[in-house]
Design a protein around this motif. Structure first.
Motif, PDB file in Angstrom:
ATOM      1  N   GLY A  28       0.870  -1.567  -0.039  1.00 44.50           N
ATOM      2  CA  GLY A  28       0.011  -0.154  -0.032  1.00 44.50           C
ATOM      3  C   GLY A  28       0.856   1.253   0.522  1.00 44.50           C
ATOM      4  O   GLY A  28       0.528   2.406   0.639  1.00 44.50           O
TER       5      GLY A  28
ATOM      6  N   GLU B  66      -7.601  -3.034   0.989  1.00 44.21           N
ATOM      7  CA  GLU B  66      -6.562  -2.792   0.733  1.00 44.21           C
ATOM      8  C   GLU B  66      -5.754  -3.586   0.162  1.00 44.21           C
ATOM      9  O   GLU B  66      -6.146  -4.531  -0.395  1.00 44.21           O
ATOM     10  N   PRO B  67      -4.072  -3.467   0.525  1.00 49.15           N
ATOM     11  CA  PRO B  67      -3.418  -4.500   0.064  1.00 49.15           C
ATOM     12  C   PRO B  67      -3.214  -5.259   0.871  1.00 49.15           C
ATOM     13  O   PRO B  67      -3.850  -5.188   2.097  1.00 49.15           O
ATOM     14  N   ARG B  72      -3.660  -1.026   5.051  1.00 47.24           N
ATOM     15  CA  ARG B  72      -4.406   0.158   4.669  1.00 47.24           C
ATOM     16  C   ARG B  72      -3.687   0.652   2.679  1.00 47.24           C
ATOM     17  O   ARG B  72      -2.470   0.243   3.547  1.00 47.24           O
ATOM     18  N   PHE B  73      -3.941   1.479   2.026  1.00 43.54           N
ATOM     19  CA  PHE B  73      -3.281   1.984   1.700  1.00 43.54           C
ATOM     20  C   PHE B  73      -2.826   3.636   2.098  1.00 43.54           C
ATOM     21  O   PHE B  73      -3.976   4.532   3.034  1.00 43.54           O
TER      22      PHE B  73
END
Lengths: 142, 146
Positions: A28, B66-67, B72-73
């Motif tokens: 992310g 989400e990744p 979270r990103f």
């Protein structure tokens, strides 16, 4: 003179883009060298491990390319050492206040259509072009 | 642990891209900017290749909640074109035009064992550290009660 290398540059660029997509997909995170390095400087950010690993992987890459392809990677630095130091100091200050460099703004930011990254990239491409013009054609330098 | 290993592999992909593309070669970078002289347009193709992949890839990735390995990103949210962004970027371009190195190009070049890359990265880190000190000092002055 350096040779025009359209295929190698396109393929290498695609790998840079791929790494940006992978780092976003798994972690992310923006694959920007400035942001990644800044988090490794004291006081180090708590998530230093992935940053250090990314940098280590990037440093290891030329050896891997050399081993797999058997070809040397072209490298030539025509700039005198004092100017490399001056350039490095300016780049460091610039990318810190500008919140990113070619990888963070120029690739990741433009891919997200971030207005800040588009403005930043247009600015540093313009000043780099102007600087090379002045150094080479006005001052007659390297 | 998995996060660290995967980040290392992604760094390897990034560095391989830099090495193959010529983005870590100062002579090639300077020639890209030297439109009036020994112009080498290669780096336009580096940007093109990188942007096609990342623009398409981000569309799919950022659609997910989400990744894979994080909660979270982490995306920059600022939208303002302010003075630090524009003056910092202008300075970065000047330093790039002087030295032929940018941060993402110089770090993989460290692995070539080229002294110039090590000198550049050392100076660049000193520049980042100095800029950070200046920013913290300025912020301390601004937040001090009058």
């Amino acid at each position: 003179m350096t040779e025009f290398t359209p295929l190698a540059s396109l393929f290498g660029g695609a790998l840079i883009g791929l790494s940006a997509v992978l780092l976003m997909a798994f972690h992310g995170r923006i694959a920007g060298m400035t942001g990644i390095l800044t988090g490794l400087m004291p006081p180090m950010s708590s998530d230093w491990a992935w940053r250090a690993a990314f940098v280590a992987g990037a440093i290891a890459a030329p050896a891997l390319v050399l081993t797999l392809s058997g070809q040397t990677i072209p490298f030539d630095s025509p700039v005198p050492t004092p100017w490399i130091i001056i350039g490095g100091l300016i780049v460091g200050g610039g990318v810190y206040f500008g919140s990113g460099c070619t990888s963070g703004h120029g690739v990741c930011g433009i891919a997200r259509l971030s207005p800040r990254s588009i403005a930043a990239t247009a600015t540093f491409m313009a000043t780099a072009t102007a600087t090379v013009f002045v150094v080479r054609h006005v001052l007659g330098g390297f | 642990m998995l996060r660290t290993i995967v980040a290392g592999l992604i760094g390897l992909v990034f560095g391989t891209g830099i090495a193959i593309s010529g983005m870590g070669n100062p002579a090639k970078v300077l020639n890209f900017f030297d439109i009036a002289g020994t112009w080498d347009p290669s780096l336009a193709l580096v940007m093109a290749g990188a942007l096609v992949l990342s623009a398409i890839g981000y569309r799919f990735v950022l659609r997910r909640p989400e990744p894979v390995l994080e909660a979270r990103f982490h995306l920059p949210t600022g939208r303002k074109l302010d003075l630090p962004l524009l003056s910092g970027s202008a300075a970065f371009g000047i330093g790039w035009g002087i030295s032929g190195f940018c941060p993402g190009g110089a770090v993989p070049a460290l692995g070539l064992g080229e002294p110039s890359a090590w000198i550049f990265v050392g100076a660049m880190l000193a520049g980042i550290a100095a800029a950070r000190t200046i920013r913290l000092a300025l912020e301390a002055r601004i937040t001090q009660p009058a």
